[in-house]
Write an enzyme that holds these catalytic residues in place. Sequence first.
Site, PDB file in Angstrom:
ATOM      1  N   LYS A  22       0.844  -1.191   0.000  1.00  0.00           N
ATOM      2  CA  LYS A  22       0.000   0.000   0.000  1.00  0.00           C
ATOM      3  C   LYS A  22       0.885   1.248   0.000  1.00  0.00           C
ATOM      4  CE  LYS A  22      -3.840  -0.679   2.243  1.00  0.00           C
ATOM      5  NZ  LYS A  22      -4.385  -1.097   3.544  1.00  0.00           N
ATOM      6  N   ARG A  92      -3.422   2.501   8.462  1.00  0.00           N
ATOM      7  CA  ARG A  92      -3.679   1.317   7.636  1.00  0.00           C
ATOM      8  C   ARG A  92      -2.494   0.377   7.623  1.00  0.00           C
ATOM      9  NH1 ARG A  92      -7.537   2.427   3.436  1.00  0.00           N
ATOM     10  NH2 ARG A  92      -8.635   4.325   4.019  1.00  0.00           N
ATOM     11  N   GLY A 101      -7.635  -8.411   3.714  1.00  0.00           N
ATOM     12  CA  GLY A 101      -8.540  -8.537   4.853  1.00  0.00           C
ATOM     13  C   GLY A 101      -7.922  -9.168   6.087  1.00  0.00           C
ATOM     14  N   MET A 103      -5.245  -8.082   7.935  1.00  0.00           N
ATOM     15  CA  MET A 103      -4.731  -7.203   8.985  1.00  0.00           C
ATOM     16  C   MET A 103      -5.629  -5.980   9.130  1.00  0.00           C
ATOM     17  SD  MET A 103      -0.717  -7.576   8.566  1.00  0.00           S
ATOM     18  CE  MET A 103      -0.881  -6.939   6.950  1.00  0.00           C
ATOM     19  N   ARG A 315      -3.036  -1.676  -6.578  1.00  0.00           N
ATOM     20  CA  ARG A 315      -2.151  -2.849  -6.525  1.00  0.00           C
ATOM     21  C   ARG A 315      -2.493  -3.733  -7.713  1.00  0.00           C
ATOM     22  NH1 ARG A 315      -5.196  -5.461  -1.287  1.00  0.00           N
ATOM     23  NH2 ARG A 315      -7.191  -5.655  -2.290  1.00  0.00           N
ATOM     24  N   HIS A 431     -15.128 -10.515   1.576  1.00  0.00           N
ATOM     25  CA  HIS A 431     -14.034 -11.381   2.017  1.00  0.00           C
ATOM     26  C   HIS A 431     -14.115 -12.762   1.373  1.00  0.00           C
ATOM     27  CE1 HIS A 431     -12.116 -14.226   4.844  1.00  0.00           C
ATOM     28  NE2 HIS A 431     -11.178 -13.286   4.847  1.00  0.00           N
ATOM     29  N   GLU A 706      17.782 -42.422  -6.446  1.00  0.00           N
ATOM     30  CA  GLU A 706      16.890 -42.109  -5.324  1.00  0.00           C
ATOM     31  C   GLU A 706      17.480 -42.519  -3.978  1.00  0.00           C
ATOM     32  OE1 GLU A 706      13.087 -44.020  -6.029  1.00  0.00           O
ATOM     33  OE2 GLU A 706      14.022 -45.767  -6.933  1.00  0.00           O
ATOM     34  N   SER A 725      17.126 -40.926 -13.651  1.00  0.00           N
ATOM     35  CA  SER A 725      15.907 -40.188 -13.312  1.00  0.00           C
ATOM     36  C   SER A 725      15.850 -40.049 -11.796  1.00  0.00           C
ATOM     37  CB  SER A 725      14.675 -40.926 -13.833  1.00  0.00           C
ATOM     38  OG  SER A 725      13.522 -40.223 -13.454  1.00  0.00           O
ATOM     39  N   ASN A 729      11.264 -38.543  -4.267  1.00  0.00           N
ATOM     40  CA  ASN A 729      10.447 -38.960  -3.115  1.00  0.00           C
ATOM     41  C   ASN A 729      11.305 -39.821  -2.194  1.00  0.00           C
ATOM     42  OD1 ASN A 729       8.353 -37.766  -4.540  1.00  0.00           O
ATOM     43  ND2 ASN A 729       7.686 -39.700  -5.425  1.00  0.00           N
ATOM     44  N   ASP A 730      11.901 -40.846  -2.785  1.00  0.00           N
ATOM     45  CA  ASP A 730      12.758 -41.702  -1.966  1.00  0.00           C
ATOM     46  C   ASP A 730      14.050 -40.996  -1.578  1.00  0.00           C
ATOM     47  OD1 ASP A 730      11.634 -44.275  -1.320  1.00  0.00           O
ATOM     48  OD2 ASP A 730      11.443 -44.562  -3.483  1.00  0.00           O
ATOM     49  N   CYS A 793      11.529 -37.537 -11.620  1.00  0.00           N
ATOM     50  CA  CYS A 793      10.165 -38.058 -11.685  1.00  0.00           C
ATOM     51  C   CYS A 793       9.511 -38.136 -10.310  1.00  0.00           C
ATOM     52  CB  CYS A 793      10.139 -39.407 -12.384  1.00  0.00           C
ATOM     53  SG  CYS A 793      11.039 -40.691 -11.491  1.00  0.00           S
ATOM     54  N   TYR A 813      14.801 -32.991 -18.395  1.00  0.00           N
ATOM     55  CA  TYR A 813      13.333 -32.920 -18.309  1.00  0.00           C
ATOM     56  C   TYR A 813      12.869 -33.047 -16.868  1.00  0.00           C
ATOM     57  CZ  TYR A 813      13.440 -37.996 -17.703  1.00  0.00           C
ATOM     58  OH  TYR A 813      13.685 -39.244 -17.225  1.00  0.00           O
TER      59      TYR A 813
HETATM   60  C1  PEP Z   1      10.558 -41.458  -6.139  1.00  0.00           C
HETATM   61  O1  PEP Z   1      10.984 -42.139  -5.214  1.00  0.00           O
HETATM   62  O2  PEP Z   1      10.750 -40.253  -6.242  1.00  0.00           O
HETATM   63  C2  PEP Z   1       9.751 -42.092  -7.205  1.00  0.00           C
HETATM   64  C3  PEP Z   1       9.351 -41.390  -8.235  1.00  0.00           C
HETATM   65  O3  PEP Z   1       9.390 -43.367  -7.011  1.00  0.00           O
HETATM   66  P1  PEP Z   1       8.196 -43.827  -6.056  1.00  0.00           P
HETATM   67  O4  PEP Z   1       7.474 -42.619  -5.617  1.00  0.00           O
HETATM   68  O5  PEP Z   1       7.356 -44.744  -6.869  1.00  0.00           O
HETATM   69  O6  PEP Z   1       8.942 -44.510  -4.968  1.00  0.00           O
HETATM   70 MG    MG Z   2      11.045 -44.277  -5.441  1.00  0.00          MG
END
Ligand code: PEP
Ligand code: MG
Length: 845
Positions: A22, A92, A101, A103, A315, A431, A706, A725, A729-730, A793, A813
């Site tokens: 503001k 303000r 809304g 604050m 804004r 709101h 992984e 790749s 996650n792992d 992935c 990728y």
């Molecule tokens: C991962 O571990 O990132 C993965 C893509 O394999 P998953 O989630 O199937 O273990």
């Molecule tokens: Mg995995």
Amino acid sequence: MPTYVYDFDEPTDGGRELLGGKGIGLAEMTQLGVPVPAGFTITTDACRAYMASGGELPEGLEEEIDQHLARLEEKAGKRFGEPTNPLLVSVRSGAAVSMPGMMDTILNVGLNDQAVVSEEHFLLDSYRRLIQMYGEIVEGIDAHRFEEALDDDDLPKTIERFKEIYREGTGREFPQDAKEQLGRAVTAVFDSWNTPRAQAYRRHNKIPHDLGTAVNVVQMVFGNKGERSGTGVAFTRDPSTGEGGLYGEFLADAQGEDVVAGTHTPDPVAALRERIPEAFDELVATMRRLEDHYKDMQDIEFTVEDGKLYLLQTRSAKRTAAAALKAAVDMVDEGLITREEAVARIDPGQLDQLLHPRIDPEAAYEVVATGLNASPGAASGGIVFDADTAEDKGKNGTAVILVRWETTPDDIHGMIAARGILTAHGGMTSHAAVVARGMGKPCVAGCEALSLDAKAKTASLNGHKLAEGDVITIDGGTGEVIIGEVRLIEPDINEDFETVLGWADDLRRLKVRANADTPEDAAKAREFGAEGIGLCRTEHMFMAEDRLPVVREMIMASDEDERRAALGRLLPHQQADFEGIFEAMAGLPVTIRLLDPPLHEFLPPLDQASDDRMRSRIRALQEANPMLGTRGCRLGLQFPEIYEMQVRAVIRAAAAVQERTGDAPLVEIMHPLVAFQEELRRLRELTVEVASEEAETDYLVGTMIELPRACVRADEIAEEADFFSFGTNDLTQTALGFSRDDAEGKFLTHYLQDGVLERNPFETLDQGGVGDLMAIAVERGRTTRPELKMGICGEHGGEPASVAFCHTLGLDYVSCSPYRVPLARLAAAQAALAEAGVEAVSVGG
Ligand code: PEP
Ligand code: MG
């Protein structure tokens, strides 16, 4: 001593971070010559110093405020605290990041008993508002107490009653000293940074907690001075659709908070044209100027006092994804911005909105009521009447619609948990409307046919009685409300979406693939622009109803022959699946990952075992820590016939598709959970051997990266791999030692609430730890094989900040779920633009 206060027309070294959104808007508008009331901004530095000291104003701040107040008095020709016709100010809040809304703001500061002795209506009205706002915000008195006592027809009585409420609430008289009012209003605004609702909003929107808010002290202009006065909010384009033309709301003879709070239902802004044409014309011209200056859609607050227009705020407008895309495409056509700027400006996370369900036009249903189409998308769910219940039920996965008279910032946690929001009252800028639009949640607001008894948990919708839990459907695109559940369908992607994503595709370097396990998902992914499949998890094919019995037979087999016989029966199913996927992805690479989870996942729980043999097999396979047990390539090395069958199915499918279509699928066979070079060496050997028995087909052999060991030994592993790749996650699980199954909902939730961690590392890459391991793997892998293809992935492949990081790492990728492909395409383009110096500016919801 640092400078903590700046006049609107005073140059500063700091921008938005220092002055707040503001404050910077008021300063820039002042410098542009737009009509803005005079005033000054107390910086976020002052707020941070105040918070750091535990609630002490920083040294010198009070003197600085006094000096700026004196200058303001000079400009206004009025004096603060004077008995007659005093200078009045609004106090303000204004953080660097917009938190609509969340604050507090206090108007009419400087009024007292003496100043209103004339009993002029607008003065009395302003005074009762001051006592009310000050009482609520500075003293924490319950708003309902004032609302119940309000009598618009007898303001002197209302003021007396309000002062009594103040006295009852605080044990003191309402302060008559203007400076005292100002000082306490300023600290109250600082304090409003840390209210539970502001904290909840920041957590949801991933806004850092240590930014603090600036405070703007602005000379009051009065919209409540009679017929030729009023107040409103307006957008330079429609924030729902992006259509050009002035769009907004106007409330005659009123002050700003009446519009924003949704307590009065305003007229469309066109009403101003009839009432005060010269102010309307100036508003139109000013807004055009602001859009030209900012080269973006603006959202302004204005007040007209006795026919004279003042802007109080400008804004970048919050907007739906559809509006963001349309406005961006139109602004490129109008020559206002470049394609690069257009791409940089769309919030990738917001694209989700366009991918939300809507009501199937073929479905038969009866609309029982219609409200305002406040935020697009359709949702069904059981109704609940308060935010806490919405949160409780929503957390358990129950679909709920939060139904309120109107929402307030205190409802924020319930709005987050609900599938949609329905309110009986308030306008398009109330709101509920603004917050829902920002969240991409369906919202129908101002549904007058709705009446509520929140205590009894019942409602009536055009005469139909409803109780908590009854299911309704709302369509935030049309404003329609339906009793019962209605069939919803996936949305189409419109032309603007295609246009902007087409521009993004021209700008990005990263390829975007999808994680897809079925031909249907593959087809959907392709529609969304996926350039291949980065992860096909074959275990999902094992889980299908018709295959599970055969999979179980395979697991139960007492010897290899029996196991091979069962696998032989699975093979045609796998092959058929792969053929479907290859055809859907013709011409594009498909990465097929061989079986990953531990075998016991395919068996029933112990107490549901059909006989002793099964029970003993389940026991034999059981592991205390299956995520770190016999899974991934460890399983493949122990039972090579499983991977052999899978490789055979892949190669046969590729050959069959090539014969049928003439196009050879681009096959990539991927081995999971590799830690040692020797694991991959053996599996590569197996893969090549089986493939050569089957057909003359080209394919690549690669591995998931992984595990931390795989990252640091990537140079060795690359000897056996055509591609890497990253399974983040792992990799997150193993690098942090955070269980994927148990962390969320347990200590990780606590960590996030307590601020030990800012972001969930399973959602956005832990760049410092996991990211460093990835960087090591990229560097060492490419030392061995400079041409090594690399992607990601894990779930992070569809999260904008992580996509940007993958760009920086030089991956080839990212791969994510089909619905996130558009988002990843945009995020990848923004990463490329950022590298070229065009920073993304998020103006989304
Ligand atoms: C991962 O571990 O990132 C993965 C893509 O394999 P998953 O989630 O199937 O273990
Ligand atoms: Mg995995």
